[in-house]
Write a protein that holds these residues in place. Structure first.
Motif, PDB file in Angstrom:
ATOM      1  N   ARG A 175      -2.023  65.028  70.566  1.00  0.00           N
ATOM      2  CA  ARG A 175      -2.687  65.738  72.169  1.00  0.00           C
ATOM      3  C   ARG A 175      -1.171  66.846  72.029  1.00  0.00           C
ATOM      4  NH1 ARG A 175      -2.743  62.357  77.115  1.00  0.00           N
ATOM      5  NH2 ARG A 175      -0.575  60.738  76.863  1.00  0.00           N
ATOM      6  N   THR A 176      -0.409  66.584  71.799  1.00  0.00           N
ATOM      7  CA  THR A 176       1.047  67.317  72.156  1.00  0.00           C
ATOM      8  C   THR A 176       2.125  67.505  71.169  1.00  0.00           C
ATOM      9  OG1 THR A 176       2.174  65.663  73.477  1.00  0.00           O
ATOM     10  CG2 THR A 176       0.287  66.665  74.964  1.00  0.00           C
ATOM     11  N   THR A 178       4.491  74.076  73.111  1.00  0.00           N
ATOM     12  CA  THR A 178       4.403  74.397  74.588  1.00  0.00           C
ATOM     13  C   THR A 178       2.939  75.097  74.781  1.00  0.00           C
ATOM     14  OG1 THR A 178       5.239  76.583  74.772  1.00  0.00           O
ATOM     15  CG2 THR A 178       6.819  75.065  75.116  1.00  0.00           C
ATOM     16  N   ASP A 212      -0.775  60.137  71.028  1.00  0.00           N
ATOM     17  CA  ASP A 212      -0.073  61.232  70.005  1.00  0.00           C
ATOM     18  C   ASP A 212       0.930  59.858  69.572  1.00  0.00           C
ATOM     19  OD1 ASP A 212      -0.238  63.814  70.810  1.00  0.00           O
ATOM     20  OD2 ASP A 212       1.701  63.581  72.693  1.00  0.00           O
ATOM     21  N   VAL A 241       0.874  70.984  81.940  1.00  0.00           N
ATOM     22  CA  VAL A 241       0.435  70.056  80.727  1.00  0.00           C
ATOM     23  C   VAL A 241      -0.692  70.781  79.826  1.00  0.00           C
ATOM     24  CG1 VAL A 241      -0.135  67.719  79.784  1.00  0.00           C
ATOM     25  CG2 VAL A 241       1.478  68.350  81.686  1.00  0.00           C
ATOM     26  N   ASN A 242      -0.627  70.899  78.607  1.00  0.00           N
ATOM     27  CA  ASN A 242      -2.001  71.991  78.344  1.00  0.00           C
ATOM     28  C   ASN A 242      -2.549  73.101  78.729  1.00  0.00           C
ATOM     29  OD1 ASN A 242      -1.237  70.163  76.127  1.00  0.00           O
ATOM     30  ND2 ASN A 242      -3.163  69.069  76.025  1.00  0.00           N
TER      31      ASN A 242
END
Length: 1192
Positions: free
Chosen positions: A1061-1062, A1080, A1105, A1185-1186
């Motif tokens: 996801r990140t 980022t 994650d 966030v995203n």
């Protein structure tokens, strides 16, 4: 089927037999015979008489039992008298046995018992060594002892001849008393015997063994039992650590005993060479509060009755494990159980009826329910039903207490004499009910009986009393007391529902009715009078007097007490009754099974009114029948790769035992029985501890590995192999079903499942729990349960919307159909599609250059084999190389492979300076070795829930991970073709998992790894190791716009990556794991690579994650094959790279995908503070966030 007999004993010691070919109980011909217990074997039946003697009944047969007695006449030659019986002082006896050590004159031979008779007189054996002789039977030799021959020589100084006499056993078909040992001391009076041992597991025996228990708790073994000596010769005492109350010997090598303290002992080491065993092992009673009362064993089963009449079955019993592994409660209330032939179970119920356990087979040794033995009795055609309700009421006055301890010697066979002063109207009580009526002062007085409670039968109809003799050692001690005792006031009985702990004691007989010479009552035959149904009459109760008076209620049988009555059973033996679950026996044809023996207490108090009795019956009728537990067993033969060195295959027998409890829960144990240094051993695995069942590659066997938590930690699974592929698949399916059933797993894998593949191509799934990715108390990897899904793939990817794609070894794309295990409509079958896969097998031809002959197959002593695998550690030739498993089959011949990394010359050779270094496709002056790869294709065909996606062959695939609550019209899917082209699949959705078409994404070079993460982040690795990021990918623009080059880690070449996801993780060619830092929403390419760990084969990052890898190996276990499942612990927003590794199942795992697991541990609800805050909280700015602004 041969005609065999079922034996039973009633409370009066009468012995009955029921033939499998008949329908009627037959009493023994000896009308004076009184036995307490019997034990039957093949063709014989033993019994203990009321005189404490042992009796034997041999079944009649066409072949008579004959025994040959022989003795030798010895003579020596002297010059004066020629051959004479005057021998030297150092010679043997004139008449001796064959060894000459024991004297045996003709007159010393006596018949062992009255059951034998001589067939003729002594005669000389005229043959010598089996050949006819003309010497009158004489054999000559130089001296004693020497080799005798029929030829007389000049130096023959001694001679001998054999005398023979036969005796015949004449007691076949009748009960014969076994004589006491002479001159050895006989055992003390026996209270129990058991016959068994004729089918020892190591070798089939031809004759049984007999065990006995004395009244002092000693164990005795009968020696010398032989087909020609059925009685045996002597008793041998076996040491026991505690006093024994009862024992049971099975047809094989099982022997269990019940101790006086209620526990049990098991005899170890029983074999044909050591029939008495070697040691004892104590086993606790099924329940600690209630002691064991009776035990009976078979070939591989043990049944126990506790003192509350509950029946128990011992699971896991085997000749390798005679103690078993646990107890299982079986429905029914029985007093005695007996295991007969074929492990069939017979019982005497609490109601004194005979029962048979229905449905006992090799696979279901515990059976399914109890049915009555409905044999006919007497001259009528009515069968003997199980006894339901019988009533007896009585009151004992003070004057009758003198008869309580009045008794005769235990060997007395006299019946009760009618005293001259006895009244003809006095009622007679046949037997006592010690289990109900307490002996001693009653807690409550006996209520007086009303006049209308008096039975209407007259005295003339009441039969004479018949009282059995003494049975137990306790009663024998009581019989030695004085005939007078402290009188009691009354004996009172309460309803069974109200009595919590009834004191066992017999009801005494009136001296006026029975007389002073009545033997003491049989403790083992408690409750006999209540179970018998008869009519009797008695006068009205008076004010009391010198004689006790009983008032008997009306009993529910029109027959009187005596020979015409149906027996009241106390013992049964089915050791000689050859029946099984499929036998068609007329007296075993029930209308329905009885899963429980629910009945009124055999003796009911006459103080109850009719209303109380009716209410009591209604209350019992409303009780639910006890649901019977059951045991199911599957046995077979496999091969086991033993755990210790040197490891090799060992033939073993296995058994899967499953028990079903009353609430439907099932518990299974898998046993492996083996022999080590002639010692029988076993190991067992609880099915609820199994974590995986995986087919493995072992010496071209049909092998599979059984993993448990402990074995996963030790990196040593239980490896078994079957003879055929079908046997292996049957065992895998059976064990897997038991594992899933025990864990409550059914149907297809869930959307959150973890998917994995092994190096063999098998597909495994794990159903995650909340604790798998919890920050605290994370589920350990070795506790994860993996189950197999039909199919064959190299890698598999999934997401939390239920989409699962896979790639075969030949590059074929497959999509999971989602129908495996799901219920279908009537007439619609589960869609299991045909799946094929191709795989190439490689061997390497190696050569070394020398100045004389150039490149040859003659290498140095330190070189690898000239035909080997890629590593060069294992020798592999084209002739001895087989397909990966027997499921594969060759579809081509061996050919030179030119598509080898690094290139080849026109003949397929690769060159290098030495082994092992990097090979290249052109020869130089410094190249002294070369190799080329040979390849051959094989094919596998099977069926699974996989649908093929044509026509492009793929090398890698990736589905975008998302949370379970996400909703998308189309799910992004990216893939790489086998030529390195980047593809994007359009139209993929949960409703259309295979999608509609491929969209080609342009690149300037072929790629080898690709992954898509959260927010449509697409990362890829080119074949030269360059890393790229695809920009502007969105649902509106699924292919994106351009590739951005990302620098690789310094001096490293990446080979595989995974995007969560990140986070982004990647693996290089040296098996190092890297994480991309600085990601980022505004700069998704990140800033730098950071090294996390080494020893990594593949990595997968999930929607939370979470990080999982396939490790190349487990530290400290270098011998384990590469490929272990590992979980990265401590991964979180503040610690994206985690803290440590948790190693799980391993040894041959190829790929894992956790991209479908979005199961998060539930967070604890926030509890607001009570009262106003101490200080105001400053407002927090929004966090990106995203790319989306959210409040945190």
């Amino acid at each position: 089927m041969p005609i065999t007999m079922l034996w039973a004993v009633d409370v009066y010691g009468r012995v009955y037999s029921l033939s499998t070919a008949g329908q009627r109980w037959e009493r023994a011909d000896d009308m004076l015979l009184e036995l307490k217990r019997v034990t039957a074997g093949k063709g014989r039946c033993w019994g203990i008489g009321c005189d404490h003697h042992v009796y034997l009944n041999m079944m009649p047969s066409e072949t008579s039992i004959r025994y040959r007695e022989e003795t030798y006449e010895n003579q020596r030659w002297n010059p004066v008298d020629n051959f004479t019986d005057t021998l030297l002082p150092t010679d043997r006896w004139p008449w001796s046995d064959v060894t000459g050590m024991n004297p045996q004159p003709l007159h010393s031979f006596q018949l062992p018992s009255r059951s034998w008779e001589w067939e003729g007189d002594w005669y000389v054996d005229q043959s010598c060594g089996g050949e006819p002789s003309q010497t009158g039977g004489w054999e000559y030799a130089v001296d004693f002892p020497a080799n005798f021959s029929p030829d007389k020589k000049w130096n023959s100084c001694v001679r001998r001849r054999r005398w023979i006499r036969y005796r015949r056993y004449t007691a076949q078909g009748s009960w014969a008393k076994i004589p006491l040992d002479n001159p050895r001391k006989p055992p003390l009076p026996l209270c129990d015997i058991s016959c068994g041992g004729w089918e020892l597991s190591d070798q089939s025996g031809k004759y049984p063994y007999l065990w006995g228990v004395s009244q002092q708790g000693e164990v005795w073994f009968r020696e010398g039992i032989h087909p020609r000596v059925p009685e045996g010769s002597s008793w041998e005492e076996i040491e026991v650590p505690k006093e024994v109350a009862q024992l049971s010997a099975g047809p094989g090598d099982l022997l269990w005993v019940v101790l006086w303290d209620g526990n049990l002992l098991v005899r170890n080491g029983l074999s044909l060479d050591c029939p008495t065993g070697t040691s004892w092992v104590e086993v606790e009673s099924p329940t600690k509060e209630i002691e064991a009362l009776h035990v009976s064993v078979g070939v591989s089963v043990v049944w126990v009755v506790t003192k509350d009449y509950k029946v128990w079955f011992r699971r896991g019993v085997n000749s390798h494990n005679p103690c078993g592994s646990g107890w299982i409660s079986i429905g029914g209330e029985m007093m005695v159980v007996d295991v007969g032939l074929n492990d069939q179970v017979w019982a005497v119920g609490e109601d004194r009826g005979l029962y048979f356990r229905m449905g006992v087979t090799l696979t279901e040794p515990s059976g399914s329910g109890w049915i009555p033995v409905s044999g006919q009795w007497g001259n009528n055609k009515e069968f003997i039903p199980p006894r339901k309700e019988c009533e007896f009421g009585g009151q004992l006055t003070d004057a009758s207490q003198a008869s309580v301890l009045s008794c005769t010697d235990s060997d007395s066979e006299l019946g009760p004499a009618e005293p001259p002063n006895s009244s003809k109207d006095a009622a007679v009580l046949e037997a006592a009910a010690s289990s109900v009526v307490p002996l001693g002062r009653a807690d409550t007085p006996t209520p007086p009986l009303k006049s209308d409670d008096t039975p209407s039968a007259s005295l003339q109809d009441a039969p004479k009393t018949f009282i059995p003799a003494s049975d137990s050692f306790i009663n024998s001690l009581v019989s030695d007391r004085d005939k007078t005792s402290t009188p009691q006031q009354s004996i009172t009985e309460a309803p069974q529902e109200e009595v919590e702990e009834p004191s066992p004691a017999p009801i005494a007989l009136t001296p006026g009715t029975v007389g002073p010479d009545v033997p003491w009552m049989n403790v083992d035959l408690e409750g006999a009078g209540a179970a018998r149904c008869a009519q009797a009459a008695g006068p009205s109760l008076g004010d009391g007097g010198a004689a006790a008076t009983y008032a008997l209620g009306t009993l529910e049988t029109p027959q009187g007490v005596g020979e015409a009555d149906a027996p009241v059973w106390t013992w049964i033996s089915g050791g000689g009754c050859d029946v099984d679950a499929s036998s068609q026996i007329s007296w075993l044809s029930p209308t329905g099974p009885l899963t429980s023996s629910l009945s009124l207490t055999p003796v009911q108090s006459a103080a109850w009114s009719e209303q109380q009795q009716q209410e009591h019956r209604e209350e019992i009728s409303r009780k639910p029948l006890e649901r019977s537990h059951s045991v199911w067993v599957r046995k077979g033969a496999l091969r086991w790769m033993r755990d210790w060195k040197p490891q090799r295959w060992v033939d073993v027998s296995v058994a899967l035992e499953q028990s079903t409890k009353s609430d439907g829960r099932k518990d299974s144990i898998f046993f492996v029985y083996y022999t080590q240094y002639d010692e029988k051993k076993y190991l067992h695995v609880c099915i609820n501890e199994v974590t995986a069942l995986v087919p493995v590659l072992r010496d071209c066997h049909h092998a599979f590995a059984v993993y448990t938590t402990q074995r996963t930690k030790q990196r040593g699974p239980l490896v078994l192999a079957a003879q055929t592929e079908k046997d292996m698949n049957d065992w895998l399916s059976l064990l897997s079903d038991c594992c899933c059933e025990g864990r409550g797993i059914a149907g297809p894998p869930s959307r959150q499942a973890l998917w994995s593949t092994t190096s063999k191509g098998d597909i495994m799934v794990h159903e995650p729990s909340f604790s798998l990715e919890a920050a605290a108390h994370t589920l350990a990897c070795d506790l994860m349960f993996w189950r197999q899904v039909p199919g064959h793939l190299r890698c598999v990817e999934s997401n939390s919307l239920g989409l699962v794609w896979g790639v075969g070894w030949d590059g074929t794309a497959w999509v999971y159909s989602g129908r495996y295990g799901q219920p279908t409509a009537p007439g619609d079958e589960v869609q299991m599609l045909q799946q094929t896969d191709f795989r190439s097998v490689h061997v390497y031809e190696n050569q070394r250059w020398n100045p004389m002959a150039g490149y040859t197959d003659k290498g140095l002593p330190t070189d690898r084999a000239m035909w080997s695998d890629e590593s060069g550690l294992n020798e592999c030739t084209k002739g001895n190389t087989n397909p990966p498993t027997p499921q594969w089959s060759w579809v081509s011949e061996w050919t030179v492979d030119y598509n080898v990394p690094g290139g080849t010359d026109k003949e397929g050779w690769q060159y290098a300076a030495d082994f092992p270094v990097t090979f290249h496709g052109h020869k130089t002056m410094k190249d002294f070795v070369r190799r080329r790869r040979w390849t051959r294709k094989c094919k596998i065909t099977l069926r699974g829930p996989w649908q093929q996606v044509p026509p492009i062959r793929l090398s890698d695939i990736s589905l975008m991970p998302c949370l379970a609550q996400s909703s998308m019209e189309q799910v992004p899917l990216w893939a790489l073709s086998d030529k390195g082209d980047v593809l994007c699949r359009l139209g993929v959705s949960p409703q259309n998992p295979e999608g509609s078409s491929w969209l080609h994404v342009g690149t300037d070079q072929p790629f080898k790894s690709i992954s898509i993460g959260g927010a449509n982040q697409v990362w890829a690795i080119a074949k030269d190791g360059a890393v790229f990021y695809r920009g502007s990918v969105s649902p509106q623009n699924p292919a994106g716009e351009c590739w951005y080059h990302i620098p690789s880690p310094p001096r490293q070449t990446l080979r595989q990556l995974s995007v969560g996801r990140t986070s982004v993780f990647a693996v290089d060619e040296n098996s190092n794991l890297w994480i991309r830092q600085g990601l980022t929403p505004s700069y998704p390419q990140g800033s730098a690579w950071e090294l996390i760990s080494n020893n990594v084969g593949k990595v997968t990052v999930g929607p939370l994650d979470q990080v999982w890898i396939i490790a190349d190996g487990v530290p400290g276990f270098t011998s384990e094959p590469p490929g272990a499942v590992c979980h990265r612990l401590g991964v979180g927003p503040m610690q994206p790279k985690g803290q440590a590794w948790d190693f799980g199942i391993g040894g041959g795992w190829e790929h894992i995908s956790v991209r479908g697991n979005s199961v998060e541990a539930p967070r604890a609800p926030h509890v607001p503070a009570v009262g106003p805050p101490r200080s105001p909280l400053p407002p927090r700015p929004p966090t990106q966030v995203n790319g989306s602004a959210v409040g945190v």
